[in-house]
Design a protein around this motif. Structure first.
Motif, PDB file in Angstrom:
ATOM      1  N   GLN A 473       0.870  -1.124   0.086  1.00 47.73           N
ATOM      2  CA  GLN A 473       0.094  -0.065  -0.198  1.00 47.73           C
ATOM      3  C   GLN A 473       0.869   1.324   0.024  1.00 47.73           C
ATOM      4  OE1 GLN A 473      -2.540   0.840   3.564  1.00 47.73           O
ATOM      5  NE2 GLN A 473      -4.085   1.412   1.833  1.00 47.73           N
ATOM      6  N   ARG A 491      -0.881 -11.414   3.200  1.00 46.90           N
ATOM      7  CA  ARG A 491      -2.234 -12.065   2.889  1.00 46.90           C
ATOM      8  C   ARG A 491      -1.926 -13.394   2.667  1.00 46.90           C
ATOM      9  NH1 ARG A 491      -3.134  -7.875   3.829  1.00 46.90           N
ATOM     10  NH2 ARG A 491      -4.448  -6.088   3.041  1.00 46.90           N
ATOM     11  N   GLN A 632      -5.795   4.451  12.434  1.00 46.97           N
ATOM     12  CA  GLN A 632      -6.997   4.999  11.828  1.00 46.97           C
ATOM     13  C   GLN A 632      -8.067   5.237  12.402  1.00 46.97           C
ATOM     14  OE1 GLN A 632      -8.068   1.544   9.338  1.00 46.97           O
ATOM     15  NE2 GLN A 632      -6.091   0.689   9.174  1.00 46.97           N
ATOM     16  N   GLU A 668      -9.651   7.947   3.782  1.00 46.27           N
ATOM     17  CA  GLU A 668     -10.504   7.292   2.855  1.00 46.27           C
ATOM     18  C   GLU A 668     -11.394   8.665   1.940  1.00 46.27           C
ATOM     19  OE1 GLU A 668     -13.095   4.820   4.808  1.00 46.27           O
ATOM     20  OE2 GLU A 668     -11.717   3.250   4.967  1.00 46.27           O
ATOM     21  N   TYR A 687      -7.206   4.159   1.380  1.00 52.52           N
ATOM     22  CA  TYR A 687      -8.065   3.692   0.134  1.00 52.52           C
ATOM     23  C   TYR A 687      -8.175   4.852  -0.829  1.00 52.52           C
ATOM     24  CZ  TYR A 687      -9.103  -0.534   2.587  1.00 52.52           C
ATOM     25  OH  TYR A 687      -9.361  -1.711   3.572  1.00 52.52           O
TER      26      TYR A 687
HETATM   27  P1  C2E Z   1      -1.811  -2.052  10.287  1.00 54.44           P
HETATM   28  O1  C2E Z   1      -0.269  -2.257  10.289  1.00 54.44           O
HETATM   29  O2  C2E Z   1      -2.193  -1.066  10.897  1.00 54.44           O
HETATM   30  O3  C2E Z   1      -2.169  -2.080   8.675  1.00 54.44           O
HETATM   31  C1  C2E Z   1      -2.899  -1.167   8.275  1.00 54.44           C
HETATM   32  C2  C2E Z   1      -4.160  -1.853   7.798  1.00 54.44           C
HETATM   33  O4  C2E Z   1      -4.917  -0.891   7.695  1.00 54.44           O
HETATM   34  C3  C2E Z   1      -3.965  -2.826   6.678  1.00 54.44           C
HETATM   35  O5  C2E Z   1      -4.953  -3.993   6.988  1.00 54.44           O
HETATM   36  C4  C2E Z   1      -4.370  -1.979   5.512  1.00 54.44           C
HETATM   37  O6  C2E Z   1      -5.233  -2.784   4.596  1.00 54.44           O
HETATM   38  C5  C2E Z   1      -5.737  -1.276   6.176  1.00 54.44           C
HETATM   39  N1  C2E Z   1      -6.035  -0.256   5.576  1.00 54.44           N
HETATM   40  C6  C2E Z   1      -5.015   0.687   4.820  1.00 54.44           C
HETATM   41  N2  C2E Z   1      -5.897   1.658   4.216  1.00 54.44           N
HETATM   42  C7  C2E Z   1      -7.228   1.747   4.734  1.00 54.44           C
HETATM   43  C8  C2E Z   1      -8.349   2.563   4.672  1.00 54.44           C
HETATM   44  O7  C2E Z   1      -8.305   3.604   3.859  1.00 54.44           O
HETATM   45  N3  C2E Z   1      -9.461   2.262   5.148  1.00 54.44           N
HETATM   46  C9  C2E Z   1      -9.371   0.823   6.145  1.00 54.44           C
HETATM   47  N4  C2E Z   1     -10.626   0.670   6.500  1.00 54.44           N
HETATM   48  N5  C2E Z   1      -8.191   0.165   6.181  1.00 54.44           N
HETATM   49  C10 C2E Z   1      -7.287   0.544   5.538  1.00 54.44           C
HETATM   50  P2  C2E Z   1      -4.575  -5.301   6.655  1.00 54.44           P
HETATM   51  O8  C2E Z   1      -3.650  -5.524   5.579  1.00 54.44           O
HETATM   52  O9  C2E Z   1      -5.742  -6.179   6.993  1.00 54.44           O
HETATM   53  O10 C2E Z   1      -3.667  -5.463   7.959  1.00 54.44           O
HETATM   54  C11 C2E Z   1      -4.002  -5.608   9.403  1.00 54.44           C
HETATM   55  C12 C2E Z   1      -3.105  -5.757  10.335  1.00 54.44           C
HETATM   56  O11 C2E Z   1      -2.160  -7.022  10.160  1.00 54.44           O
HETATM   57  C13 C2E Z   1      -2.001  -4.503  10.100  1.00 54.44           C
HETATM   58  O12 C2E Z   1      -2.452  -3.290  10.745  1.00 54.44           O
HETATM   59  C14 C2E Z   1      -0.722  -5.089  10.815  1.00 54.44           C
HETATM   60  O13 C2E Z   1      -0.803  -4.789  12.042  1.00 54.44           O
HETATM   61  C15 C2E Z   1      -1.078  -6.795  10.614  1.00 54.44           C
HETATM   62  N6  C2E Z   1      -0.202  -7.223   9.358  1.00 54.44           N
HETATM   63  C16 C2E Z   1      -0.148  -7.015   8.098  1.00 54.44           C
HETATM   64  N7  C2E Z   1       0.767  -7.647   7.314  1.00 54.44           N
HETATM   65  C17 C2E Z   1       1.536  -7.971   8.264  1.00 54.44           C
HETATM   66  C18 C2E Z   1       3.085  -8.715   8.432  1.00 54.44           C
HETATM   67  O14 C2E Z   1       3.699  -8.729   7.540  1.00 54.44           O
HETATM   68  N8  C2E Z   1       3.430  -8.785   9.669  1.00 54.44           N
HETATM   69  C19 C2E Z   1       2.902  -8.329  10.846  1.00 54.44           C
HETATM   70  N9  C2E Z   1       3.658  -8.938  12.082  1.00 54.44           N
HETATM   71  N10 C2E Z   1       1.737  -8.031  11.021  1.00 54.44           N
HETATM   72  C20 C2E Z   1       1.159  -7.785   9.626  1.00 54.44           C
END
Ligand code: C2E
Ligand code: CA
Ligand code: CA
Length: 723
Positions: A473, A491, A632, A668, A687
């Motif tokens: 992103q 993912r 967020q 957003e 987004y």
């Molecule tokens: P995070 O680090 O806070 O990542 C940001 C999350 O917000 C991501 O969710 C992203 O898709 C989402 N996001 C970005 N822009 C927007 C937006 O405009 N609106 C909304 N509603 N959401 C948005 P995602 O990908 O589902 O990841 C969730 C969490 O999972 C991440 O939060 C992070 O804590 C963890 N994560 C993801 N990838 C990894 C990784 O490779 N390793 C680890 N340890 N944690 C991960």
């Protein structure tokens, strides 16, 4: 007509050199229905008695050649001569010859001449006494024989005299020497095994105190050191006043009996090949562990393990090899349960898992004191791992596929049979569905638990099966809208469930100790991706990687990930590590050291989800951070509220004061962006600009991007902040 069998008439032998007396005596005895034989001399008498011992002998003392004393002495030495009643007839009524006659074995005497009736009556009485004695002797010998057969001996303890009498048989059993035995209780106890001595002595004392008896087994040690088990019974004898004056009892050699009992118990409860408990003992144990009603606070699970192909392998290589493999299986199971599963990882160190062999190719494990039913899946996994490596048969190696079914007491039933049936049903389901190795009985879990368990299993295979993907992103400069870099977000492309979000599987990965492996996978793939971009002539892009707390606390973290990055063609300078506020603030004093090491390796550092934890400002300014990412939730509030947020302003103000690069997450709407821009936020992610997308979809974004590279833009925003 039926004829009644009469007992044979008794035979009397009259020994006298006087034919008249012999005739008179015969007449009187025959009237008493006795058979009579006569001997005129001592030698004739001995010859006759040697041929057939009569039932009674009437013997004259005064005879030529051999007198009555000599005859009596010799008769007593003949076979069966010991007990035959001998009536001495003597004309001499002097005391000396009477007492001499007794000394050589006479039973009674009568003075000659005597009345015929008196003689026949005396003979009758003597015969009756002899019959009684012989009956007594018979019964005694039968008793002795019975006791010998039963290896039983008797003893008697005179409590008044404090003397113990021990029968010969008892002496034999107890290994006591009847001659050396000194009649004391101490001597009796001396032969008892040291460890049992106190309990034998206590049982005797208690029986006396209670006026009862005792019944116990104890061990004794023979002179050659072999141990035997005796069964002892004792009973108190009371006198007329109710006082205990004696204790009588028996001892019995129970060694063989106990060994047989133990063997019978073993055959009934254990598997003879593996010596594991069998189905029946297992069910018994489960019943003991699960209280009726099922409202037990102790969480248990019943796990059954099935080996596929065992029968085929056993048929192919023979039952001996089959047994050998099964023993290997057991060793591995025991090892897995003690080391990988139950003993250490599961929080019930004091309650080992109870392993049993249910049938040829099925095992069962009872787990108790689990902290959650799902913990049983850990054990299942340990078992699977233990059985996954091949078994060796001579030069061939064979593998089994194992399947596991789990039932949870309480949820899946409280009755042991039902529970086992349900676990076996789950095992069957696991087998038939094919792709699952472990299956909970379906009603044991609500849907989410079921999902979680199956995810847990699948997750372990996900790395090896290359099922993870990274989406990126963009992070965008808030003023120029230039792309500054990307956040890598993992993912899981699940073969059945499609793309799964990290929030669903990262907590599981953390609990299952898979997170570090997964995290390293991310680092490697980001490094490789950066090299691809570089090869394709694209400007280097900073990529942010999320590090979980567990990974962050790993020893030698900085050095390890630095070498991973270099190994895969990346450069720490182009990587930012994101750590959540709560991870950083846990054990904050140690955090500083790790952060410095990472910094020294060249990594950039970001505090993620800022505002959700409770940061200590004192620490915050000591952490060598580059970036602050506003959670967020605060950005969302902007949309809901009036378009102003004092918290947001305070966070941005603080970030600026700490000279941090400030990234707002989850943007957003244009309104949100406008507010953030006004407040002096440096960059944003959301987004509004782009969702996280696969690397291929970024190519055009990166090509379209102006040639300013990320670091220049960051420097520019820094300058803007400073100014
Ligand atoms: P995070 O680090 O806070 O990542 C940001 C999350 O917000 C991501 O969710 C992203 O898709 C989402 N996001 C970005 N822009 C927007 C937006 O405009 N609106 C909304 N509603 N959401 C948005 P995602 O990908 O589902 O990841 C969730 C969490 O999972 C991440 O939060 C992070 O804590 C963890 N994560 C993801 N990838 C990894 C990784 O490779 N390793 C680890 N340890 N944690 C991960
Ligand atoms: Ca993040
Ligand atoms: Ca975040």
């Amino acid at each position: 007509m039926t004829s009644v069998a009469h007992p044979p008439r008794s035979l009397a032998l009259i020994v006298d050199d006087d034919p008249t007396f012999r005739m008179l005596a015969r007449m009187s005895l025959e009237q008493e229905d006795l058979r009579v034989e006569e001997a005129s001399s001592g030698q004739t008498a001995i010859d006759l008695a040697s041929a057939a011992m009569p039932d009674i002998i009437i013997l004259d003392l005064q005879m030529p050649v051999m007198d009555g004393f000599a005859v009596c002495r010799q008769l007593r030495r003949l076979p069966r001569g010991e007990f035959v009643p001998i009536l001495i007839m003597t004309g001499l009524d002097d005391v000396d010859s009477i007492s001499q006659a007794f000394n050589v074995g006479a039973t009674d005497f009568i003075v000659k001449p005597c009345h015929g009736l008196l003689l026949s009556q005396r003979v009758r009485y003597m015969l009756r006494a002899s019959e009684i004695l012989s009956a007594l002797r018979n019964s005694e010998s039968r008793l002795a024989q019975a006791q010998r057969l039963a290896q039983l001996g008797g003893w008697e303890w005179d409590l008044v005299q404090n003397r113990m009498h021990v029968s010969d048989a008892a002496c034999r059993i107890l290994g006591l020497s009847p001659i050396a035995f000194d009649y004391s209780q101490a001597a009796y106890l001396a032969h008892v095994h040291e460890a049992d001595r106190a309990s034998v002595s206590n049982a005797m004392r208690q029986a006396i105190a209670d006026g009862t008896g005792f019944d116990l087994d104890y061990r004794l040690v023979e002179t050659d050191g072999t141990e035997r088990i005796v069964h002892a019974l004792g009973e108190l004898i009371l006198d007329d006043s109710g006082q205990a004056h004696c204790m009588v009892g028996t001892v019995q050699d129970a060694t063989e009996m106990r060994a047989k009992e133990a063997k019978i118990y073993f055959l009934a409860n254990y598997d003879s090949v593996t010596h594991l408990p069998n189905r029946s003992l297992f069910l018994h144990r489960v019943a003991q562990a699960i209280p009726p009603g099922g409202d037990d606070p102790i969480i248990s699970a019943l796990v059954v393990v099935g080996l596929d192909r065992y029968h085929r392998i056993s048929d192919m290589y023979g039952s001996q090899q089959g047994d050998r493999i099964i023993k290997d299986v057991v060793k591995r199971l025991q090892h897995a349960l003690a080391i990988d599963g139950v003993g250490t990882q599961l929080p019930h160190t004091d309650t080992p898992a109870f392993l049993a062999r249910l049938s040829d190719d099925q095992f069962a494990i009872l787990l108790t004191h689990l902290s959650a039913p799902e913990d049983s899946a850990k054990v299942a996994h340990a078992v699977m791992t233990a059985l996954s490596t091949p078994f060796q048969i001579d030069s061939a190696s064979v593998t089994f596929s194992a399947h596991i079914g789990i039932a949870v007491p309480g949820v899946d039933g409280t009755d042991v049979d039902v529970l086992l049936r349900n676990a076996l049903t789950a095992l069957q389901t696991a087998k038939s569905t094919g792709h699952k190795s472990c299956q909970y009985y379906s009603t044991s879990m609500n849907a989410s638990l079921a999902v979680r368990i199956s995810l847990e299993q699948d997750l372990r295979a996900a790395i090896a099966r290359n099922q993870f993907v990274l989406h990126y992103q963009p992070q965008v400069d808030i003023l120029s809208e230039n792309i500054l870099g990307f956040e890598a977000l993992i993912r899981w492309r699940h073969p059945v469930r499609g793309l799964i979000a990290p929030s669903e599987f990262i907590p599981i990965a953390e609990e299952e100790d898979l997170i570090i492996q997964m995290s390293e996978w991310v680092i490697i793939h980001v490094a490789q991706q950066q090299r691809v971009w570089h090869k394709n002539g694209l400007a280097p892009s900073a990529v942010s990687i999320n590090l979980s707390g567990l990974h962050f606390r790993q020893r030698h973290l900085a050095g390890r990930i630095k070498s991973l990055v270099y190994e895969h063609g990346g450069d720490p300078q182009n990587l930012e590590l994101e750590l959540t506020e709560s991870v950083l603030m846990t054990d904050a004093s140690n955090t500083i050291g790790t952060l410095r090491e990472l910094k020294d390796c060249g990594f950039r550092l970001a505090i993620d989800d800022f505002g959700t934890g409770y940061s200590s400002l004192a620490y915050l300014h000591r952490f060598p951070l580059d970036t602050l990412k506003i959670d967020q939730a605060f950005v969302k509030d902007l949309k809901l509220g009036t378009g102003d947020s004092p918290i947001m302003r305070a966070i941005i103000g603080m970030g600026r004061a700490l000279k941090l690069h400030i990234v707002a997450e989850g943007v957003e709407t244009q309104d949100q962006l406008a507010f953030l821009r006004m407040q002096g936020c440096t960059a944003y992610q959301g987004y509004l600009f782009s969702k996280p997308v696969p690397a291929e979809q970024l190519q055009h974004l990166l090509r379209d991007r102006r040639s300013d590279d990320a670091s220049k833009i960051v420097a520019r925003s820094r300058n803007r902040l400073a100014g």
